[in-house]
Design an enzyme around this catalytic site. Structure first.
Site, PDB file in Angstrom:
ATOM      1  N   ASP A 214       1.272  -3.317  85.028  1.00  0.00           N
ATOM      2  CA  ASP A 214       1.433  -4.579  85.696  1.00  0.00           C
ATOM      3  C   ASP A 214       1.393  -4.458  87.291  1.00  0.00           C
ATOM      4  O   ASP A 214       1.743  -3.444  87.739  1.00  0.00           O
ATOM      5  CB  ASP A 214       2.837  -4.963  85.166  1.00  0.00           C
ATOM      6  CG  ASP A 214       3.008  -6.590  85.073  1.00  0.00           C
ATOM      7  OD1 ASP A 214       2.188  -7.189  85.694  1.00  0.00           O
ATOM      8  OD2 ASP A 214       3.961  -7.242  84.585  1.00  0.00           O
TER       9      ASP A 214
ATOM     10  N   ASP B 234       0.657 -15.427  82.013  1.00  0.00           N
ATOM     11  CA  ASP B 234       1.660 -15.789  81.440  1.00  0.00           C
ATOM     12  C   ASP B 234       1.852 -16.759  80.897  1.00  0.00           C
ATOM     13  O   ASP B 234       3.184 -16.871  80.129  1.00  0.00           O
ATOM     14  CB  ASP B 234       2.839 -15.361  82.897  1.00  0.00           C
ATOM     15  CG  ASP B 234       3.035 -13.987  83.129  1.00  0.00           C
ATOM     16  OD1 ASP B 234       2.651 -12.998  82.248  1.00  0.00           O
ATOM     17  OD2 ASP B 234       3.724 -13.552  84.216  1.00  0.00           O
TER      18      ASP B 234
HETATM   19  C1  DGJ Z   1       4.546 -10.040  84.181  1.00  0.00           C
HETATM   20  C2  DGJ Z   1       3.809  -9.938  83.133  1.00  0.00           C
HETATM   21  O1  DGJ Z   1       2.606 -10.907  83.195  1.00  0.00           O
HETATM   22  C3  DGJ Z   1       4.796 -10.205  81.891  1.00  0.00           C
HETATM   23  O2  DGJ Z   1       3.836 -10.368  80.620  1.00  0.00           O
HETATM   24  C4  DGJ Z   1       5.892  -9.320  82.004  1.00  0.00           C
HETATM   25  O3  DGJ Z   1       5.444  -7.968  81.617  1.00  0.00           O
HETATM   26  C5  DGJ Z   1       6.597  -9.286  83.196  1.00  0.00           C
HETATM   27  N1  DGJ Z   1       5.873  -9.170  84.361  1.00  0.00           N
HETATM   28  C6  DGJ Z   1       7.750  -8.247  83.146  1.00  0.00           C
HETATM   29  O4  DGJ Z   1       8.524  -8.146  84.197  1.00  0.00           O
END
Ligand code: DGJ
Length: 714
Positions: free
Chosen positions: A453, A521
């Site tokens: 991420d 997301d």
């Molecule tokens: C952002 C990601 O897009 C989410 O899926 C998740 O992993 C969060 N970060 C966790 O902090």
């Protein structure tokens, strides 16, 4: 036939890609002209293009503005210049002379040097027989021994399109949780500038652009497209001059970023890929999908496993016991890869702490990750783990030990976004620490999969070493690539999901180093249809992670039926994000049935050819050999008195029959192509279906069906 041919007397080269070509010509002026991009021409035909010089604009300015493939700034050319420099004495004009070329089977290099200053430029091209793609980049070399030369713009490619009056430009815009929104409009006069200055690809735009002939639809029309394989700052300039000359120039970096090229140094730009296709936006997307599968992604022939991600179920409320319960339930419904998301390490109980401390939180995992890992493996699933290695929180042991490791400027604020800072990966020691830390995590734990991420853009970026070189931006990306490449080489079984607060870093550069992408997301199935539709313009389904999550959706509060949510997520690499601990037995049972169904068709969805049918209402996937078809169709709402329409399919054998696997019903290919596939959607709002068809050979002619008059005539 060779892919690259050369007419020496005319200083002309034809790069022949699948069903298209790109023609280059060095004129008497020693400048590199983009002579033709479009349908394939032979060398002989291409030479005759020289008899059709472009009309001279009615002005006293340089008539070559807007038609140069190597658009170097200089003279009376005022349009966009892909190559811009400033020599030590302040001179900005480049006067390049052609010095030679090198041809091999698939690649061409043309070399130039400045007539006075010590600067050499190479334009590199590569074509392959299996794709309309042309890959390009520049190499710029300081051939002197004295002062540095400042490079203020070095686009990887300036693509020259035929002059036309009716082009349209398509590109994606967006924002967090609403990525990949398509914008299609008449190509404006002047310069349309797309890009990112966030140090990452960004949610707000994606580094590609399509230009169509003005009439293209999903099925018909000519489409030019180009993309940039780069994950940092970038800029695309689409230029339409008043003379209707059109060019598409793509490069890393964003104004006012510049690079200092020291004597003896060389700058190699990232690759830009361009292609010309006919057959509308659908055919263009399929050509991009094919190219990305054949030449970009690391394991194109693998099937992506069904993933469970616990993020929406638990967020930061992570415990060994709860994760084990989720894992039990995930395994029972057929999940193959269980991923523990954020909240497992350091003092990470919310988003204010812990980034950089990549050891398990011992209050949550007293014996480390091993018990959960063994449990997951014991259930027959692979184990995945979330990391965000490029970041640190001020409240972390890492930051307390190394406050100087973040990207910051001495007399400026340290901007916090999501309570975190970006580690300065441009520094070798920091990059090596990141690599070694993740390597260690992988060596100490039998981790099969990482979700990598990156949740904030870069701020307060400045020179690395007190000079005025802005190289930090690109060194950051280059070192990130090197870390990923090395981790992959050292852990060949490791698979990686690319994430950046959803789809903030999706591009050909990251796709070359990761196996799938978390594209947003936003898990609301209705919003997701649009986001996935935009993603599919360039990127193939097998790279697109998509989850089935709870209802009402946590982001939009919209309620949708489980089947609808499932069918939307089934359009790519399926994931489950529902809180399985809160599911009823009936819901778990239905999820299990749907996952089994997905597994029986995912080879077609992930490896097949994709046809978008209607504006995000339906997608068809055809196996490469044409023997299986999968259709996902969505009806968001219905009006009284209007029956659901049958769905005409694409690219079937009209002579063959197709058996619907779930019902056994047989359809004529010709009928499916014209009348369409009856969808038999369930009643209610947000109705959806997954239909699997198998080709069954030629259906014997049935005279009664073939001739409706036959029966009454008897
Ligand atoms: C952002 C990601 O897009 C989410 O899926 C998740 O992993 C969060 N970060 C966790 O902090």
């Amino acid at each position: 036939m060779p892919l690259i041919t050369h007419a020496r007397d005319h200083r002309l080269w034809v790069l022949t890609a699948a069903e298209s070509c790109y023609v280059l010509h060095v004129g008497d002026d020693d400048l590199l002209h983009g002579l033709h991009w479009g349908p394939a021409l032979t060398l002989e035909q291409a030479i005759t293009l020289l008899d059709y010089p472009p009309p001279r604009p009615r002005s006293c300015e340089d008539p070559r503005d807007g038609i140069l493939d190597l658009g170097a700034a200089g003279g009376a050319r005022y349009g966009h210049a892909g190559l811009q420099v400033r020599f030590p004495d302040g001179t900005r004009d480049l006067e390049l002379r052609f010095t030679g070329h090198q041809i091999s089977d698939e690649s061409l290099i043309l070399t130039f040097e400045d007539s006075h200053y010590p600067l050499a430029v190479e334009t590199h091209y590569r074509v392959r027989a299996d794709s309309p793609a042309v890959e390009r980049h520049l190499t710029i070399r300081h051939t002197g021994t004295d002062l540095p030369i400042r490079i203020t713009r070095a686009d990887s490619a300036t693509w020259i399109l035929p002059a036309r009056t009716d082009y349209r430009l398509s590109h994606n815009y967006g924002q967090w949780a609403a990525e990949n929104q398509i914008q299609r409009s008449v190509l404006a006069f002047g310069a349309t500038v797309l890009g990112s200055n966030r140090g990452m690809t960004s949610h707000h735009a994606n580094p590609w652009a399509l230009i169509d002939d003005g009439s293209a639809s999903e099925e018909h029309g000519a489409v030019y497209g180009a993309a940039l394989a780069w994950s940092g700052n970038w800029q695309i300039v689409v230029q339409r001059l008043p003379s209707d000359r059109v060019s598409l120039s793509l490069g890393a970096g964003h104004a006012p970023e510049s690079r200092l090229l020291e004597p003896g140094d060389e700058l190699t730009t990232p690759v830009s890929v361009g292609m010309y296709t006919e057959g509308g936006f659908g055919a263009a997307s399929r050509a991009w999908h094919d190219y990305i599968r054949a030449h970009v992604i690391p394991h194109p022939d693998e099937l992506r496993p069904v993933l469970y991600n616990s993020w929406e179920a638990t967020e930061f409320d992570v415990s060994l016991k709860a994760q084990m319960t989720l894992a039990d339930r995930a395994a029972a419904i057929g999940v193959e890869l269980f991923l523990l998301d954020d909240g497992w390490f350091g003092r990470r109980i919310d988003d204010t702490a812990g980034l950089g401390d990549w050891t398990p939180n011992l209050e949550r995992f007293p014996d480390g990750l091993a018990p959960l890992l063994e449990h997951v493996h014991g259930l027959g699933m692979k184990f995945g783990l979330w990391v965000e290695p490029e970041m640190t929180n001020p409240n972390s042991d890492l930051y307390r030990a190394h406050p100087d490791w973040i990207i910051a400027r001495p007399h400026r604020d340290r901007t916090r976004i999501r309570e975190q800072y970006v580690l300065n990966l441009a520094r070798r020691d920091v990059a090596e620490w990141v690599r070694a830390t993740i390597d260690n995590l992988l060596r100490e734990n039998a981790i099969d999969f990482l979700k990598w991420d990156m949740n904030r853009p870069l701020t307060e970026v400045g020179p690395l070493d007190g000079s005025t070189d802005d190289g930090l931006w690109s060194a950051y990306v280059e070192n990130l690539y090197a870390i990923l490449d090395r981790l992959r080489a050292d852990h060949p079984a490791l698979r990686i999901e690319c994430c950046s607060s959803g789809g903030g870093r999706v591009d050909l550069g990251m796709l070359a180093r990761t196996d799938q992408v978390w594209i947003s997301d936003n898990t609301d199935a209705v919003d997701r249809l649009t986001i996935q539709h935009g993603y599919s313009q360039l990127y193939p389904a097998q790279t697109m992670g998509a989850w089935v999550t709870g209802s009402p959706n946590p982001w939009t509060a919209r309620s949708t039926p489980l089947d609808f949510r499932f069918h939307v997520a089934a359009a790519g690499a399926l994931g489950i994000g529902v809180d399985l601990a809160a599911c009823s037995d009936a819901e778990l049972g239905r999820l299990g049935e749907l996952i089994a169904r997905y597994k029986s068709v995912r080879h077609v969805i992930q490896h097949g050819v994709q046809y978008r049918l209607g504006e995000s209402n339906a997608v068809q996937y055809s196996a490469l050999d044409g023997t299986e078809i999968v259709v996902l169709a969505f009806q968001q709402s219905r009006s009284f008195g209007r029956a659901d329409a049958a769905l005409p399919l694409r690219a079937l054998d009209p002579q063959a029959g197709y058996r619907q696997v779930s019902t056994g019903r047989e359809h004529h290919g010709a009928v499916l192509l014209t009348r369409g596939l009856p969808l038999d959607l369930p009643a209610g709002e947000q109705a959806s279906t997954l239909i699997h068809l198998r080709r069954v050979g030629i259906i014997p002619p049935n005279e009664e069906e073939a001739n409706p008059w036959h029966a009454s005539a008897q």
